[in-house]
Design an enzyme around this catalytic site. Structure first.
Site, mmCIF file in Angstrom:
data_model
loop_
_atom_site.group_PDB
_atom_site.id
_atom_site.type_symbol
_atom_site.label_atom_id
_atom_site.label_comp_id
_atom_site.label_asym_id
_atom_site.label_seq_id
_atom_site.Cartn_x
_atom_site.Cartn_y
_atom_site.Cartn_z
ATOM 1 N NE ARG A 6 -0.663 0.152 4.860
ATOM 2 C CZ ARG A 6 -1.177 0.562 6.063
ATOM 3 N NH1 ARG A 6 -2.301 1.598 5.994
ATOM 4 N NH2 ARG A 6 -0.535 0.528 7.150
ATOM 5 C CD GLU B 237 -16.589 3.167 0.540
ATOM 6 O OE1 GLU B 237 -15.837 3.215 1.686
ATOM 7 O OE2 GLU B 237 -17.947 3.177 0.637
ATOM 8 C CG PHE C 173 -15.157 -0.334 1.879
ATOM 9 C CD1 PHE C 173 -16.007 -1.000 2.546
ATOM 10 C CD2 PHE C 173 -13.977 0.116 2.888
ATOM 11 C CE1 PHE C 173 -16.162 -1.340 3.927
ATOM 12 C CE2 PHE C 173 -14.092 -0.104 4.210
ATOM 13 C CZ PHE C 173 -15.051 -0.602 4.594
ATOM 14 C CG HIS D 178 -6.028 -1.965 4.305
ATOM 15 N ND1 HIS D 178 -5.669 -1.073 3.708
ATOM 16 C CD2 HIS D 178 -5.906 -1.774 5.746
ATOM 17 C CE1 HIS D 178 -5.163 -0.132 4.556
ATOM 18 N NE2 HIS D 178 -4.915 -0.567 5.765
ATOM 19 C CG ASP E 18 -8.851 -3.172 10.541
ATOM 20 O OD1 ASP E 18 -8.438 -2.793 11.545
ATOM 21 O OD2 ASP E 18 -8.468 -2.600 9.273
ATOM 22 N NE ARG F 173 -3.261 -2.394 9.042
ATOM 23 C CZ ARG F 173 -3.888 -2.685 10.379
ATOM 24 N NH1 ARG F 173 -4.932 -3.416 10.420
ATOM 25 N NH2 ARG F 173 -4.010 -1.708 11.309
#
Length: 311
Positions: free
Chosen positions: A9, A57, A82, A108, A116, A166
């Protein structure tokens, strides 16, 4: 393999700045996640070309589609869950169907999102994006490949889905003869007994697993499949012909991802023994990324054990 570790990322954010300096038609969109997706790096350099669409999104994908019809090359950025999940209809109908020049930076991805938890650990995105006609899918293995992927995506005339992580991963492509080419697998290590076809962060883990297998007397071929679609059929068929069994390794569901893509090629053109290593029809859970990779047998040790059990 280098001791340096960089999250892809971060590579994405840095590569956007690089192509932004070269091409003034690059526009970056984000959905209130500029710090997490690292597009904030681009925003700092080119604030007038960065659009924060808020936590919307699906709307962001529509804006990206519109910008592409005005001569811009938009990079729509958000978490994979998303980008591929929440906004699937807009990606399909507003970007894929008219085959617009939109690039999707999905960060991610996979269970290495860690704490998460299952709601954010997208293990289905490659499967979803593969079903959209004309969609190019790239899942880079390290910093060098991620930057190359972003630059290559800019050059493609049409929609591109890029998958970034990530977790910081080792740099493995730091050799002078490395060349990134969309749709072409990379032979990282030759071998004659089995072949490991890996993608994303699992490429580095597969190289480590191959070392353990070699110590047991198993000759291992390791291939980096950074482009899931279009997939490199030639390198797969060559491996099927020259080695006894193939193993796919991915930080994604074994349903619909790299394993399925390879299985489809083999079933149609060269029926061969294949075992898929990945997330096995289950959701993830919250926890440190490294520990999750170990629990789901997606680290080097887990890959080694699964290959030993199924070779």
């Amino acid at each position: 393999m280098s001791d340096i570790k960089i999250a892809t990322r971060d590579s994405y954010g840095n590569a956007l700045v690089e192509i932004g300096k070269e091409h003034d038609n690059v526009v970056v969109l984000d959905a209130d996640l500029a710090a997490a997706t690292k597009t904030g790096t681009f925003k700092k350099e080119f604030p007038e070309r960065h659009i924060d669409c808020g936590i919307a999104e699906s709307n962001m994908m529509g804006i990206a589609a519109g910008l592409s019809t005005c001569g811009k090359v938009p990079f729509a950025s958000t978490f994979a869950i998303f980008a591929a999940g929440r906004a699937f209809e807009q990606v399909r109908n507003s970007i894929g169907y008219p085959h617009l020049n939109v690039k999707i930076g999905a960060t991610h991805a996979g269970i290495s999102v860690g704490e998460d938890g299952a709601s954010h650990q997208c293990n289905e995105d490659i499967a979803l994006m593969r079903t959209i006609p004309g969609m190019t899918i790239i899942n880079p293995s390290d910093d060098i490949e991620a930057k190359a992927a972003v630059k290559a995506a800019y050059e493609i005339d049409g929609p591109v889905y890029m998958r970034f992580g990530r977790l910081a991963v080792p740099v493995i492509n730091d050799n002078a003869d490395y060349k990134f080419e969309v749709g072409k697998g990379v032979l990282l290590k030759d071998g004659s007994d089995i072949t490991i076809l890996a993608t994303g962060l699992e490429v580095g883990e597969s190289l480590k697993a191959a070392e353990k297998l070699e110590a047991d007397g198993v000759s291992v071929r390791v291939i980096n499949i950074h482009t899931i679609k279009p997939i490199d059929e030639d390198i797969i068929l060559k491996a099927a012909k020259e080695t006894k069994k193939l193993f796919t390794v991915e930080e994604h569901s074994i349903i619909g991802g790299l394993g399925s893509a390879v299985a489809e090629v083999l079933a149609e053109k060269a029926p061969s023994p294949l075992y898929r290593i990945g997330v096995r029809d289950t959701f993830g859970e919250s926890g440190p990324a490294v520990e999750l990779l170990h629990k789901y047998k997606l680290d080097a040790e887990g890959i080694y054990e699964q290959i030993k059990e199924n070779a």
